[in-house]
Design a protein around this motif. Structure first.
Motif, PDB file in Angstrom:
ATOM      1  N   GLN A  37       0.824  -1.266   0.135  1.00  0.00           N
ATOM      2  CA  GLN A  37      -0.039   0.041   0.169  1.00  0.00           C
ATOM      3  C   GLN A  37       0.882   1.343   0.100  1.00  0.00           C
ATOM      4  O   GLN A  37       0.530   2.377  -0.617  1.00  0.00           O
ATOM      5  CB  GLN A  37      -0.889   0.062   1.074  1.00  0.00           C
ATOM      6  CG  GLN A  37      -2.060  -1.334   1.275  1.00  0.00           C
ATOM      7  CD  GLN A  37      -2.751  -1.081  -0.048  1.00  0.00           C
ATOM      8  OE1 GLN A  37      -2.979  -0.241  -0.813  1.00  0.00           O
ATOM      9  NE2 GLN A  37      -3.733  -2.046  -0.422  1.00  0.00           N
ATOM     10  N   PRO A  43       0.138   8.326  -6.838  1.00  0.00           N
ATOM     11  CA  PRO A  43      -1.097   8.982  -6.733  1.00  0.00           C
ATOM     12  C   PRO A  43      -1.346  10.376  -6.141  1.00  0.00           C
ATOM     13  O   PRO A  43      -0.530  10.677  -5.064  1.00  0.00           O
ATOM     14  CB  PRO A  43      -1.932   7.864  -5.732  1.00  0.00           C
ATOM     15  CG  PRO A  43      -0.752   6.830  -5.669  1.00  0.00           C
ATOM     16  CD  PRO A  43       0.702   7.260  -5.984  1.00  0.00           C
ATOM     17  N   GLN A  90      -4.258  12.369  -5.887  1.00  0.00           N
ATOM     18  CA  GLN A  90      -5.448  12.473  -5.221  1.00  0.00           C
ATOM     19  C   GLN A  90      -6.203  13.969  -5.571  1.00  0.00           C
ATOM     20  O   GLN A  90      -7.411  13.902  -5.969  1.00  0.00           O
ATOM     21  CB  GLN A  90      -5.405  12.133  -3.676  1.00  0.00           C
ATOM     22  CG  GLN A  90      -4.734  10.787  -3.270  1.00  0.00           C
ATOM     23  CD  GLN A  90      -5.325   9.484  -3.965  1.00  0.00           C
ATOM     24  OE1 GLN A  90      -6.312   9.645  -4.602  1.00  0.00           O
ATOM     25  NE2 GLN A  90      -4.586   8.403  -3.624  1.00  0.00           N
ATOM     26  N   ASP A  98      -3.597   8.476  -9.431  1.00  0.00           N
ATOM     27  CA  ASP A  98      -5.014   8.364  -9.034  1.00  0.00           C
ATOM     28  C   ASP A  98      -5.447   9.808  -8.542  1.00  0.00           C
ATOM     29  O   ASP A  98      -4.983  10.391  -7.924  1.00  0.00           O
ATOM     30  CB  ASP A  98      -5.017   7.464  -7.804  1.00  0.00           C
ATOM     31  CG  ASP A  98      -4.803   6.023  -7.936  1.00  0.00           C
ATOM     32  OD1 ASP A  98      -4.846   5.483  -9.262  1.00  0.00           O
ATOM     33  OD2 ASP A  98      -4.521   5.282  -6.955  1.00  0.00           O
ATOM     34  N   SER A 118     -16.164   8.754  -2.344  1.00  0.00           N
ATOM     35  CA  SER A 118     -17.123   7.923  -1.628  1.00  0.00           C
ATOM     36  C   SER A 118     -16.888   7.648  -0.141  1.00  0.00           C
ATOM     37  O   SER A 118     -15.841   7.177   0.209  1.00  0.00           O
ATOM     38  CB  SER A 118     -17.123   6.296  -2.497  1.00  0.00           C
ATOM     39  OG  SER A 118     -17.700   5.503  -1.683  1.00  0.00           O
TER      40      SER A 118
HETATM   41  N1  SAH Z   1      -2.334   2.548  -1.430  1.00  0.00           N
HETATM   42  C1  SAH Z   1      -2.476   3.122  -2.366  1.00  0.00           C
HETATM   43  C2  SAH Z   1      -3.967   3.257  -2.811  1.00  0.00           C
HETATM   44  C3  SAH Z   1      -5.064   2.144  -2.580  1.00  0.00           C
HETATM   45  S1  SAH Z   1      -6.513   2.619  -3.061  1.00  0.00           S
HETATM   46  C4  SAH Z   1      -1.755   4.485  -2.387  1.00  0.00           C
HETATM   47  O1  SAH Z   1      -1.810   5.134  -1.457  1.00  0.00           O
HETATM   48  O2  SAH Z   1      -1.640   4.738  -3.590  1.00  0.00           O
HETATM   49  C5  SAH Z   1      -6.613   3.200  -4.702  1.00  0.00           C
HETATM   50  C6  SAH Z   1      -7.186   4.521  -5.026  1.00  0.00           C
HETATM   51  O3  SAH Z   1      -8.409   4.425  -4.793  1.00  0.00           O
HETATM   52  C7  SAH Z   1      -6.551   5.576  -4.112  1.00  0.00           C
HETATM   53  O4  SAH Z   1      -5.446   5.888  -4.624  1.00  0.00           O
HETATM   54  C8  SAH Z   1      -7.544   6.380  -4.146  1.00  0.00           C
HETATM   55  O5  SAH Z   1      -7.414   7.391  -5.414  1.00  0.00           O
HETATM   56  C9  SAH Z   1      -8.956   5.737  -4.286  1.00  0.00           C
HETATM   57  N2  SAH Z   1      -9.856   5.762  -3.070  1.00  0.00           N
HETATM   58  C10 SAH Z   1      -9.381   5.229  -2.002  1.00  0.00           C
HETATM   59  N3  SAH Z   1     -10.380   5.471  -1.261  1.00  0.00           N
HETATM   60  C11 SAH Z   1     -11.357   6.188  -1.646  1.00  0.00           C
HETATM   61  C12 SAH Z   1     -12.564   6.929  -1.486  1.00  0.00           C
HETATM   62  N4  SAH Z   1     -13.128   6.692  -0.168  1.00  0.00           N
HETATM   63  N5  SAH Z   1     -13.659   7.384  -2.325  1.00  0.00           N
HETATM   64  C13 SAH Z   1     -12.753   7.329  -3.884  1.00  0.00           C
HETATM   65  N6  SAH Z   1     -11.812   6.935  -4.153  1.00  0.00           N
HETATM   66  C14 SAH Z   1     -10.892   6.352  -3.282  1.00  0.00           C
END
Ligand code: SAH
Ligand code: SF4
Ligand code: F3S
Length: 448
Positions: free
Chosen positions: A198, A257, A259, A297, A331
């Motif tokens: 992760q 990522p 975000q 991401d 979400s």
């Molecule tokens: N460990 C990885 C992320 C794993 S989850 C990291 O930190 O890069 C993969 C992706 O899902 C995240 O990078 C984020 O963009 C998305 N994500 C995670 N939680 C979310 C949520 N509650 N709502 C929308 N997208 C989410």
């Protein structure tokens, strides 16, 4: 018993399913690709967004009827949703026999046994501080790429994210044990290894860090390429950048990522970097590896995200020019800090509109980057026959770009391909004769 296993979510879950296969096979269960023939149905689930849950509840509903018709059918929910939504699963789908979280897979044979003999439900969601499944050899589907989880859990607690609650505390595997696994996959014919965690930056085993691990795995003979996912932008190891730049086996692709692009949102997300720091890291990466490909991401509509905040995400996306991006609507997840601290106040239609704008912008950028690939020659690792046209092959460049081409090759070959056209996400090309290699073969023939 005949087991049908379906996997949702990320690569870590794919890897876990390979562990589950191995554990159950060694207890004399066998796997079937057919849901209809199964005596045990296991769903390895994801909890990252609401959408992931709904799909599982829908499937469980469907399996309820099947259980009525097929006496003795065992239905199990594994993975992240099993861990985080255990109460809801048991309430909404009382016909489920097994609920087991990501640290409970060694007890699965026992749980299956319990439901068979006592016709009672079997649950296990204890998270462990130590379990890394290092002693289990995952049962992989043969192919070109092998996943290896190098650590489990996450301690970052980004406020939007459920993973620290579904997978527990962060723990790293021993470097020597990971290298052993890499040697095993190489001997099984895999050509590429993708290291999973992760947050791989925080990998630690005594005096070894993640860059040491990448280096060690790249030295395993038979392995042509090493990839990893995901690093966290807050503490990207400079040592790793230098290792990547110097070692041709370490692929020049980083999934980084972002975000969000606004400092206010990043702070509420507890990402612990600013927009400026992220951009500085990108500049540093590109200075060392000008050809690197960067993917990311992005979340839109996080709590309190204003139009101006969102514009800043668009700005950073434009400025970096990512090769591709996964885009998500925020979400809200149960138990997370965001769900406790901030109202989920961006209306659904605003989230939807922002998602479309983000996707549209990324599409333009990806298009520009694809156009820039035309005429270039890349080394491509051949993966599978193309889904669209069985006469063609699908492979990937070092930069993780999918390339379709035809030729007399087989999975696992490394070939040179000149890019001649592109689709939305795929490059198309033609194989290039490697004159140096031909010459070498010719010289060897002469010597004989
Ligand atoms: N460990 C990885 C992320 C794993 S989850 C990291 O930190 O890069 C993969 C992706 O899902 C995240 O990078 C984020 O963009 C998305 N994500 C995670 N939680 C979310 C949520 N509650 N709502 C929308 N997208 C989410
Ligand atoms: Fe979630 Fe953040 Fe951990 Fe990634 S680093 S798994 S986004 S808490
Ligand atoms: Fe992966 Fe989904 Fe769990 S993204 S870590 S399977 S919540």
């Amino acid at each position: 018993m005949k087991v049908y296993l379906e996997t949702y979510g990320c690569q870590m879950n794919e890897y876990d399913s390979e562990l589950v296969r191995s554990i159950l096979t060694s207890h004399k269960h066998e796997f079937t690709p057919s849901l209809d023939h199964a005596e045990v149905v296991l769903l390895n689930t994801c909890a990252i967004r609401e959408h992931a849950h709904e799909k599982i509840f829908y499937l469980l509903d469907h399996l309820k009827g099947r259980k009525r018709r097929q006496k003795g059918l065992v239905v199990g929910v594994l993975g992240c949703m099993a861990q985080s939504l255990r109460k809801e699963i048991i309430e909404r789908a009382p016909h489920v026999d097994i609920v087991a979280g990501p640290d409970s897979y060694k007890r699965l044979p026992m749980l299956i046994e319990a439901t068979r003999h006592h016709t009672e439900q079997a649950f296990d969601f204890s998270l462990s501080e130590f379990e890394t499944y290092s002693d289990i050899a995952p049962q992989r589907v043969p192919g070109v790429n092998a996943w290896i989880a190098i650590m489990r859990g996450c301690d970052n607690f980004c406020t939007f994210c459920v993973v620290p609650y579904t997978r527990g505390r962060e723990r790293s595997r021993e470097l020597a044990n990971i290298v052993l696994e890499a040697e095993r996959v190489a001997s099984e014919g895999f050509r590429q290894i993708t290291l999973l965690g992760q947050n791989v930056n925080s990998y630690r085993n005594d005096e070894y860090d993640f860059a040491d691990l990448m280096q060690a795995v790249s030295e395993v003979s038979g392995i042509a390429r090493v990839r990893f996912t995901s690093p966290h932008p807050k503490d990207f190891p400079r040592k790793l950048l230098h290792a990547m730049a110097a070692n041709p086996k370490l692929c020049k692709h980083i999934h980084l990522p972002l975000q969000a692009g606004s400092d206010g949102v990043l702070e509420r997300m507890k990402r612990t970097y600013t927009r400026k720091e992220f951009l500085a890291l990108v500049a540093e990466i590109r200075a060392l590896m000008p050809e690197v490909s960067l993917t990311t991401d992005l979340i839109c509509g996080f709590c309190g995200e204003t139009d101006a905040d969102f514009e800043q995400t668009l700005e950073v996306v434009r400025e970096v020019g990512f090769d591709s991006a996964f885009t998500f609507k925020y979400s809200e997840r149960k138990n997370t800090m965001a769900s406790r601290q901030f109202p989920d106040d961006v209306p659904e239609e605003v989230k939807q509109e922002r998602l479309l704008r983000l996707a549209e912008l990324q599409k333009e950028i990806t298009h520009e980057r694809n156009v820039a690939e035309l005429g270039k020659v890349y080394e491509v690792l051949v993966e599978t026959p193309s889904k669209k046209d069985g006469n063609q092959w699908l492979g990937r460049t070092d930069h993780f770009k999918p390339v379709v081409f035809s030729g007399n090759v087989q999975a696992g070959d490394l070939v040179k391909v000149r890019i001649e056209a592109h689709g939305a996400n795929t490059l198309m090309g033609a194989m290039v004769r490697d004159y140096r290699r031909t010459l070498r073969v010719y010289q060897e023939a002469c010597c004989v």
